[in-house]
Design a protein around this motif. Structure first.
Motif, PDB file in Angstrom:
ATOM      1  N   ILE A  21       0.835  -1.207   0.000  1.00  0.00           N
ATOM      2  CA  ILE A  21       0.000   0.000   0.000  1.00  0.00           C
ATOM      3  C   ILE A  21       0.868   1.254   0.000  1.00  0.00           C
ATOM      4  CG2 ILE A  21      -1.520   1.355   1.505  1.00  0.00           C
ATOM      5  CD1 ILE A  21      -3.029  -1.283   2.091  1.00  0.00           C
ATOM      6  N   GLU A  22       1.958   1.250   0.776  1.00  0.00           N
ATOM      7  CA  GLU A  22       2.872   2.409   0.772  1.00  0.00           C
ATOM      8  C   GLU A  22       3.517   2.587  -0.606  1.00  0.00           C
ATOM      9  OE1 GLU A  22       3.109   4.746   2.961  1.00  0.00           O
ATOM     10  OE2 GLU A  22       1.732   3.684   4.312  1.00  0.00           O
ATOM     11  N   GLU A  23       3.857   1.491  -1.269  1.00  0.00           N
ATOM     12  CA  GLU A  23       4.442   1.571  -2.616  1.00  0.00           C
ATOM     13  C   GLU A  23       3.436   2.163  -3.604  1.00  0.00           C
ATOM     14  OE1 GLU A  23       5.678  -2.395  -3.520  1.00  0.00           O
ATOM     15  OE2 GLU A  23       7.312  -2.397  -2.050  1.00  0.00           O
ATOM     16  N   LEU A  24       2.173   1.775  -3.486  1.00  0.00           N
ATOM     17  CA  LEU A  24       1.142   2.332  -4.370  1.00  0.00           C
ATOM     18  C   LEU A  24       0.949   3.821  -4.108  1.00  0.00           C
ATOM     19  CD1 LEU A  24      -1.698  -0.367  -4.443  1.00  0.00           C
ATOM     20  CD2 LEU A  24      -0.351   0.433  -6.380  1.00  0.00           C
ATOM     21  N   ILE A  25       0.859   4.179  -2.847  1.00  0.00           N
ATOM     22  CA  ILE A  25       0.636   5.586  -2.491  1.00  0.00           C
ATOM     23  C   ILE A  25       1.758   6.471  -3.039  1.00  0.00           C
ATOM     24  CG2 ILE A  25       0.630   7.180  -0.507  1.00  0.00           C
ATOM     25  CD1 ILE A  25      -0.962   4.998   1.013  1.00  0.00           C
ATOM     26  N   ALA A  26       2.966   5.929  -3.093  1.00  0.00           N
ATOM     27  CA  ALA A  26       4.123   6.713  -3.565  1.00  0.00           C
ATOM     28  C   ALA A  26       4.236   6.744  -5.091  1.00  0.00           C
ATOM     29  CB  ALA A  26       5.404   6.135  -2.970  1.00  0.00           C
ATOM     30  N   ASP A  27       3.413   5.974  -5.804  1.00  0.00           N
ATOM     31  CA  ASP A  27       3.532   5.856  -7.264  1.00  0.00           C
ATOM     32  C   ASP A  27       2.679   6.937  -7.944  1.00  0.00           C
ATOM     33  OD1 ASP A  27       3.241   5.111  -9.976  1.00  0.00           O
ATOM     34  OD2 ASP A  27       3.527   3.001  -9.508  1.00  0.00           O
ATOM     35  N   PRO A  28       3.318   7.887  -8.671  1.00  0.00           N
ATOM     36  CA  PRO A  28       2.563   8.980  -9.315  1.00  0.00           C
ATOM     37  C   PRO A  28       1.508   8.470 -10.300  1.00  0.00           C
ATOM     38  CG  PRO A  28       4.920   9.450  -9.328  1.00  0.00           C
ATOM     39  CD  PRO A  28       4.770   8.032  -8.870  1.00  0.00           C
ATOM     40  N   ALA A  29       1.807   7.374 -11.011  1.00  0.00           N
ATOM     41  CA  ALA A  29       0.843   6.834 -11.979  1.00  0.00           C
ATOM     42  C   ALA A  29      -0.404   6.312 -11.259  1.00  0.00           C
ATOM     43  CB  ALA A  29       1.487   5.718 -12.803  1.00  0.00           C
ATOM     44  N   PHE A  30      -0.212   5.676 -10.119  1.00  0.00           N
ATOM     45  CA  PHE A  30      -1.361   5.217  -9.332  1.00  0.00           C
ATOM     46  C   PHE A  30      -2.133   6.416  -8.780  1.00  0.00           C
ATOM     47  CE2 PHE A  30      -3.189   4.302  -5.133  1.00  0.00           C
ATOM     48  CZ  PHE A  30      -4.155   3.382  -5.516  1.00  0.00           C
ATOM     49  N   GLN A  31      -1.422   7.441  -8.341  1.00  0.00           N
ATOM     50  CA  GLN A  31      -2.096   8.639  -7.833  1.00  0.00           C
ATOM     51  C   GLN A  31      -3.034   9.217  -8.885  1.00  0.00           C
ATOM     52  OE1 GLN A  31       0.916  11.402  -6.455  1.00  0.00           O
ATOM     53  NE2 GLN A  31       1.947   9.834  -5.221  1.00  0.00           N
ATOM     54  N   ASP A  32      -2.560   9.323 -10.120  1.00  0.00           N
ATOM     55  CA  ASP A  32      -3.387   9.866 -11.207  1.00  0.00           C
ATOM     56  C   ASP A  32      -4.608   8.987 -11.451  1.00  0.00           C
ATOM     57  OD1 ASP A  32      -1.581  11.906 -11.544  1.00  0.00           O
ATOM     58  OD2 ASP A  32      -0.547  11.003 -13.254  1.00  0.00           O
ATOM     59  N   ALA A  33      -4.384   7.672 -11.498  1.00  0.00           N
ATOM     60  CA  ALA A  33      -5.486   6.745 -11.761  1.00  0.00           C
ATOM     61  C   ALA A  33      -6.520   6.795 -10.643  1.00  0.00           C
ATOM     62  CB  ALA A  33      -4.951   5.327 -11.924  1.00  0.00           C
ATOM     63  N   ALA A  34      -6.072   6.842  -9.393  1.00  0.00           N
ATOM     64  CA  ALA A  34      -6.984   6.864  -8.253  1.00  0.00           C
ATOM     65  C   ALA A  34      -7.831   8.132  -8.245  1.00  0.00           C
ATOM     66  CB  ALA A  34      -6.193   6.742  -6.956  1.00  0.00           C
ATOM     67  N   CYS A  35      -7.218   9.251  -8.563  1.00  0.00           N
ATOM     68  CA  CYS A  35      -7.962  10.518  -8.586  1.00  0.00           C
ATOM     69  C   CYS A  35      -8.981  10.545  -9.722  1.00  0.00           C
ATOM     70  CB  CYS A  35      -6.993  11.697  -8.708  1.00  0.00           C
ATOM     71  SG  CYS A  35      -5.977  11.934  -7.222  1.00  0.00           S
ATOM     72  N   THR A  36      -8.659   9.877 -10.827  1.00  0.00           N
ATOM     73  CA  THR A  36      -9.609   9.779 -11.940  1.00  0.00           C
ATOM     74  C   THR A  36     -10.789   8.887 -11.562  1.00  0.00           C
ATOM     75  OG1 THR A  36      -7.827  10.041 -13.550  1.00  0.00           O
ATOM     76  CG2 THR A  36      -9.884   9.092 -14.364  1.00  0.00           C
ATOM     77  N   ALA A  37     -10.494   7.789 -10.861  1.00  0.00           N
ATOM     78  CA  ALA A  37     -11.542   6.844 -10.485  1.00  0.00           C
ATOM     79  C   ALA A  37     -12.446   7.396  -9.392  1.00  0.00           C
ATOM     80  CB  ALA A  37     -10.916   5.528 -10.015  1.00  0.00           C
ATOM     81  N   MET A  38     -11.889   8.255  -8.545  1.00  0.00           N
ATOM     82  CA  MET A  38     -12.684   8.803  -7.432  1.00  0.00           C
ATOM     83  C   MET A  38     -12.589  10.325  -7.418  1.00  0.00           C
ATOM     84  SD  MET A  38     -11.814   5.971  -4.470  1.00  0.00           S
ATOM     85  CE  MET A  38     -13.306   6.279  -3.532  1.00  0.00           C
ATOM     86  N   PRO A  39     -13.208  10.959  -8.422  1.00  0.00           N
ATOM     87  CA  PRO A  39     -13.128  12.427  -8.506  1.00  0.00           C
ATOM     88  C   PRO A  39     -13.811  13.076  -7.301  1.00  0.00           C
ATOM     89  CG  PRO A  39     -14.802  11.565 -10.001  1.00  0.00           C
ATOM     90  CD  PRO A  39     -14.070  10.385  -9.457  1.00  0.00           C
ATOM     91  N   GLY A  40     -13.270  14.205  -6.919  1.00  0.00           N
ATOM     92  CA  GLY A  40     -13.867  14.915  -5.792  1.00  0.00           C
ATOM     93  C   GLY A  40     -13.336  14.492  -4.441  1.00  0.00           C
ATOM     94  N   VAL A  41     -12.483  13.456  -4.446  1.00  0.00           N
ATOM     95  CA  VAL A  41     -11.873  13.010  -3.184  1.00  0.00           C
ATOM     96  C   VAL A  41     -10.364  13.249  -3.286  1.00  0.00           C
ATOM     97  CG1 VAL A  41     -11.520  11.074  -1.616  1.00  0.00           C
ATOM     98  CG2 VAL A  41     -13.629  11.216  -2.949  1.00  0.00           C
ATOM     99  N   SER A  42      -9.809  13.957  -2.328  1.00  0.00           N
ATOM    100  CA  SER A  42      -8.377  14.258  -2.397  1.00  0.00           C
ATOM    101  C   SER A  42      -7.559  12.980  -2.223  1.00  0.00           C
ATOM    102  CB  SER A  42      -7.979  15.280  -1.322  1.00  0.00           C
ATOM    103  OG  SER A  42      -7.948  14.665  -0.050  1.00  0.00           O
ATOM    104  N   PHE A  43      -6.407  12.932  -2.855  1.00  0.00           N
ATOM    105  CA  PHE A  43      -5.585  11.733  -2.760  1.00  0.00           C
ATOM    106  C   PHE A  43      -5.104  11.511  -1.329  1.00  0.00           C
ATOM    107  CE2 PHE A  43      -1.682   9.195  -3.055  1.00  0.00           C
ATOM    108  CZ  PHE A  43      -2.196   8.088  -3.741  1.00  0.00           C
ATOM    109  N   GLU A  44      -4.907  12.591  -0.577  1.00  0.00           N
ATOM    110  CA  GLU A  44      -4.481  12.439   0.817  1.00  0.00           C
ATOM    111  C   GLU A  44      -5.524  11.669   1.631  1.00  0.00           C
ATOM    112  OE1 GLU A  44      -4.314  15.242  -0.928  1.00  0.00           O
ATOM    113  OE2 GLU A  44      -2.121  15.296  -1.138  1.00  0.00           O
ATOM    114  N   VAL A  45      -6.794  11.949   1.358  1.00  0.00           N
ATOM    115  CA  VAL A  45      -7.872  11.233   2.048  1.00  0.00           C
ATOM    116  C   VAL A  45      -7.874   9.764   1.628  1.00  0.00           C
ATOM    117  CG1 VAL A  45     -10.388  11.027   2.256  1.00  0.00           C
ATOM    118  CG2 VAL A  45      -9.310  13.281   2.358  1.00  0.00           C
ATOM    119  N   LEU A  46      -7.703   9.512   0.316  1.00  0.00           N
ATOM    120  CA  LEU A  46      -7.649   8.134  -0.176  1.00  0.00           C
ATOM    121  C   LEU A  46      -6.485   7.379   0.459  1.00  0.00           C
ATOM    122  CD1 LEU A  46      -8.329   8.546  -4.015  1.00  0.00           C
ATOM    123  CD2 LEU A  46      -9.886   7.632  -2.287  1.00  0.00           C
TER     124      LEU A  46
END
Length: 385
Positions: A21-46
């Motif tokens: 999970i820490e490796e995913l959180i640190a991955d910029p590509a995952f950050q972009d994908a997660a924000c696209t999948a859950m718009p309106g929710v900040s990545f810090e909250v995710l």
């Protein structure tokens, strides 16, 4: 039992999750994908929510469940499961099904099982779809095990035997259900047929002879019925490209487009129907039967149970009548439903981007995708009766 041979292909163990999970959180590509999948929710909250997940089930309930029901709400007209043919909710099954959508077939099944008070499934996923490192990590958190594809013949045999051993271990020791498609890849024309090679692989692991090993897997055929396939026009387009371009092969970009279109395209009604597991028939088969004959009989049995379990929609009947030039099934749809389906097909054909669109060829391929489930259903029901 030494399970280290499965480490390369199995889902993550729960104790491995914090680091992954820490490796995913640190991955910029995952950050972009997660924000696209859950718009309106900040990545810090995710990220904070991800860190609270201590098991794979925690992660699925916190993220996958919510996202998949949001997709169902936005892009389907209803998502249902009939599991009554398998009344024992504590038993682990190998759900062997037809394959319509790269991600949603297994994803929708898992959230439906949760709503029926059952556990989610482990999912067989081809490594050709694990395009980025973060995708491989994410699917292994989401209870997927890896089907290795780009191998030599010798390597393929070894990989298939190891995967079979893993699946037998998962069913018999972990008491964990599995989802696997009846063939490699999706049937482009919806003419769903079980590949004997799937059964051969399942019989590589376990104890006893081939019939004993298949029985150990508690194989439960399952029919997945989408009213509309959002990727139908892409499949039709691929048919023409394969016809016109020698050696044509889909690219990674094509796979990504299929995934995105499947996720966020309109699907109408979607239904999952389990059939009884096949152990009742396996128990009656002569154990001295040659392997090839056995696999042929079992694959035909699975096909019959899948085909007879389809849920049919007006478009299936309209497509069948359009191809035959008859009105055999006109009682199964209204003039409005016929017009709606015909308009849908024309709209999808208009989305195909080819310089030399062969409209009659493309329309026929699209109609076949919707007619074939009805054709197979009628044949299966006839043989049952």
């Amino acid at each position: 039992m030494d399970t280290t041979e499965f480490d390369e292909i199995r889902p993550y163990n729960d104790e491995e999750l914090p680091q992954v999970i820490e490796e995913l959180i640190a991955d910029p590509a995952f950050q972009d994908a997660a924000c696209t999948a859950m718009p309106g929710v900040s990545f810090e909250v995710l990220a904070a929510q991800m860190r609270t997940c201590h098991t794979k089930e925690d992660f699925q309930k916190a993220f996958c469940y919510r996202i998949l029901w949001k997709i169902a709400s936005d892009y389907t007209d209803g998502l249902t499961l009939d599991h009554t043919s398998l009344p024992d909710k504590t038993k682990a099954y190998t759900y062997l099904s037809n394959h319509r959508d790269i991600i949603l077939d297994s994803g929708f099944l898992s959230i439906l099982l949760l709503d029926h008070g059952m556990n989610t499934v482990e999912i067989a996923i081809g490594d050709n779809l694990l395009i980025y490192p973060w995708i491989k990590k994410l699917v292994r958190i989401n209870k997927s095990f890896i089907v290795q594809r780009a191998l030599t013949m010798r390597q393929m045999l070894d990989a298939s035997a190891r995967m079979s051993r893993y699946m037998h271990y998962t069913i018999t020791v972990k008491n964990q259900s599995i989802w696997i498609a009846q063939r490699e890849g999706r049937a482009k024309d919806s003419n769903d047929r079980t590949q004997d090679s799937i059964l051969k692989m399942l019989a590589m692991g376990g104890e006893g002879d081939n019939i004993d090993r298949l029985m150990e897997m508690n194989i439960a055929p399952m029919a997945i019925s989408y009213e509309y396939d959002p990727c139908d026009y892409l499949k039709a387009q691929e048919y023409q490209l394969k016809r016109d371009v020698e050696g044509y092969k889909k690219s990674t970009q094509d796979d990504l487009k299929n995934m995105e279109t499947g996720l966020f395209g309109y699907k109408g009604r979607v239904h999952f129907q389990t059939a009884p597991d096949i152990n009742d028939v396996l128990a009656t088969i002569d154990h001295s039967m040659p392997k090839l004959e056995l696999y042929g009989i079992v694959s035909a049995l699975i096909d019959k149970r899948i085909h007879s379990s389809y849920r049919l929609y007006p478009g299936n009947y309209v497509a069948h009548d359009a191809l035959s030039g008859c009105t055999t099934f006109s009682a199964e749809y209204t003039p409005q439903e016929k017009q709606h389906f015909e308009d849908y097909v024309e709209k999808q054909l208009a989305r195909i981007e080819l310089p030399n669109k062969d409209i009659p060829f493309l329309r026929e391929k699209m109609l076949l995708m919707y007619a074939n489930p009805l054709t197979n259903y009628l044949t299966a029901r006839k043989s049952i009766n």
